[in-house]
Write an enzyme that holds these catalytic residues in place. Structure first.
Site, mmCIF file in Angstrom:
data_model
loop_
_atom_site.group_PDB
_atom_site.id
_atom_site.type_symbol
_atom_site.label_atom_id
_atom_site.label_comp_id
_atom_site.label_asym_id
_atom_site.label_seq_id
_atom_site.Cartn_x
_atom_site.Cartn_y
_atom_site.Cartn_z
ATOM 1 N N HIS A 51 43.169 29.048 -10.125
ATOM 2 C CA HIS A 51 41.710 28.867 -10.216
ATOM 3 C C HIS A 51 41.032 30.236 -10.307
ATOM 4 C CE1 HIS A 51 37.608 27.804 -9.246
ATOM 5 N NE2 HIS A 51 37.917 26.564 -9.609
ATOM 6 N N ASN A 83 37.616 19.014 -7.505
ATOM 7 C CA ASN A 83 38.005 20.177 -6.704
ATOM 8 C C ASN A 83 36.945 20.398 -5.633
ATOM 9 O OD1 ASN A 83 38.756 22.630 -5.679
ATOM 10 N ND2 ASN A 83 38.286 23.805 -7.537
ATOM 11 N N LYS A 92 37.066 22.436 -3.204
ATOM 12 C CA LYS A 92 37.044 23.841 -2.758
ATOM 13 C C LYS A 92 37.051 23.908 -1.221
ATOM 14 C CE LYS A 92 34.600 24.901 -6.979
ATOM 15 N NZ LYS A 92 33.974 25.943 -7.773
ATOM 16 N N SER A 118 30.715 23.189 -14.300
ATOM 17 C CA SER A 118 29.449 22.464 -14.163
ATOM 18 C C SER A 118 29.445 21.106 -14.861
ATOM 19 C CB SER A 118 28.279 23.334 -14.628
ATOM 20 O OG SER A 118 28.119 24.442 -13.756
ATOM 21 N N GLY A 142 30.115 26.549 -11.248
ATOM 22 C CA GLY A 142 29.165 26.570 -10.143
ATOM 23 C C GLY A 142 27.803 27.142 -10.510
ATOM 24 N N GLU A 155 38.795 26.493 -17.821
ATOM 25 C CA GLU A 155 37.603 26.642 -16.991
ATOM 26 C C GLU A 155 37.006 28.025 -17.221
ATOM 27 O OE1 GLU A 155 37.524 23.817 -13.455
ATOM 28 O OE2 GLU A 155 38.457 25.656 -12.788
ATOM 29 N N GLU A 175 38.459 31.410 -9.029
ATOM 30 C CA GLU A 175 37.998 32.005 -7.768
ATOM 31 C C GLU A 175 39.142 32.761 -7.090
ATOM 32 O OE1 GLU A 175 36.350 28.370 -6.229
ATOM 33 O OE2 GLU A 175 34.662 28.562 -7.616
HETATM 34 C C1 PEP Z 1 35.744 24.357 -10.462
HETATM 35 O O1 PEP Z 1 35.574 25.186 -9.590
HETATM 36 O O2 PEP Z 1 36.888 23.973 -10.734
HETATM 37 C C2 PEP Z 1 34.565 23.855 -11.143
HETATM 38 C C3 PEP Z 1 34.705 23.381 -12.334
HETATM 39 O O3 PEP Z 1 33.382 23.957 -10.459
HETATM 40 P P1 PEP Z 1 31.929 23.403 -10.938
HETATM 41 O O4 PEP Z 1 32.149 22.014 -11.491
HETATM 42 O O5 PEP Z 1 31.120 23.387 -9.685
HETATM 43 O O6 PEP Z 1 31.448 24.344 -11.955
#
Ligand code: PEP
Length: 249
Positions: A96, A10, A12, A212, A172, A166, A98
């Site tokens: 997601h 992803n 983003k 992460s 992040g 997630e 976010e």
């Molecule tokens: C995401 O936003 O889908 C995600 C998993 O981000 P990160 O790997 O940076 O935590």
């Protein structure tokens, strides 16, 4: 039949055309197991979807990061499921955290989006996950079950859905859920699906982990029997600067 491992990247709201081409170049040169074993899907921002799709090696696929909840029309700034289908974009990420947190997407709205996207022939990476406060309050399972229920109430065919667990707190942040924490929620989600959708869906759906994930921790996470892959944010962009976290594959 076993569940095929799924790795999604992803990207983003990141990247320039030059950076995006560089990531694709690196991905294309990567050593990845056969598509019979691992499915690779990358999700650039909308504007880069056509170029990424055209440059990626054919066994890798692309996903949009969102789409509108119904047929397109007077919805300024939105991109419809029909448009994605028209451009032959096979996947879309929906729900997601976010978008849930920053843009106020409710469980019901996400459920409606999932149902509409599937009805148009898209495959969906549906994201669910709890915040740190919810985890600390012991309500992780209630939260993810409620999010999943809003989808389950609106769809009957789960064959084109990948469920991305997630948790919000590791996204992040560099904090990763431990392999045991990821496995525990994936198992509970499968139990929920078994009881509330069907034993077949519970057994066949891919539940992937995101938060992460990197080359350093992916092998340990992937060793869990109920972790069927990853949705990778930050580390999927690192190729801009250095090399693919090969362990992820
Ligand atoms: C995401 O936003 O889908 C995600 C998993 O981000 P990160 O790997 O940076 O935590």
């Amino acid at each position: 039949m076993g569940r095929k491992f799924f790795v999604g990247g992803n990207w983003k709201c990141n990247g320039t055309i030059e950076e995006v081409k560089k990531i694709v170049e690196t991905l294309n040169a990567g050593q990845v197991p056969s598509p019979d074993v691992v499915e690779v899907v990358v999700s650039p921002p909308f504007v880069f979807l056509p170029i990424v799709k055209s440059l990626l090696r054919p066994e890798f696929h692309v996903a949009a990061q969102n789409c509108w909840v119904k047929k397109g029309g007077a919805f300024t700034g939105e991109v419809s499921a029909e448009m994605l289908v028209n451009l032959d974009i096979p996947w879309v990420i929906l729900g997601h955290s976010e978008r849930r947190a920053l843009l106020g997407e409710s469980n019901e709205f996400v459920g409606d989006k999932v149902a509409y996207a599937l009805s148009k022939g898209l495959k969906v990476i549906a994201c669910i996950g709890e915040t740190l406060e919810q985890r600390e309050a012991g309500s992780t399972m209630d939260v993810v079950a409620t999010q999943t229920k809003a989808i389950a109430e609106r769809i009957s065919d789960w064959s084109n859905v990948v469920l991305a667990y997630e948790p919000v707190w590791p996204i992040g942040t560099g904090k990763v859920a431990t392999p045991a924490q990821a496995q525990e929620v994936h198992v509970e989600l499968r139990k929920w699906l078994h009881a509330n959708v069907s034993p077949e869906v519970a057994a066949s759906i891919r539940i992937i982990y995101g938060g992460s994930v990197s080359g350093a921790n992916c092998n340990e996470l992937a060793a869990n029997p109920d972790v069927d892959g990853f949705l990778v944010g930050g580390a999927s962009l690192k190729v801009m600067m250095s090399t693919i976290p090969l362990g992820v594959w």
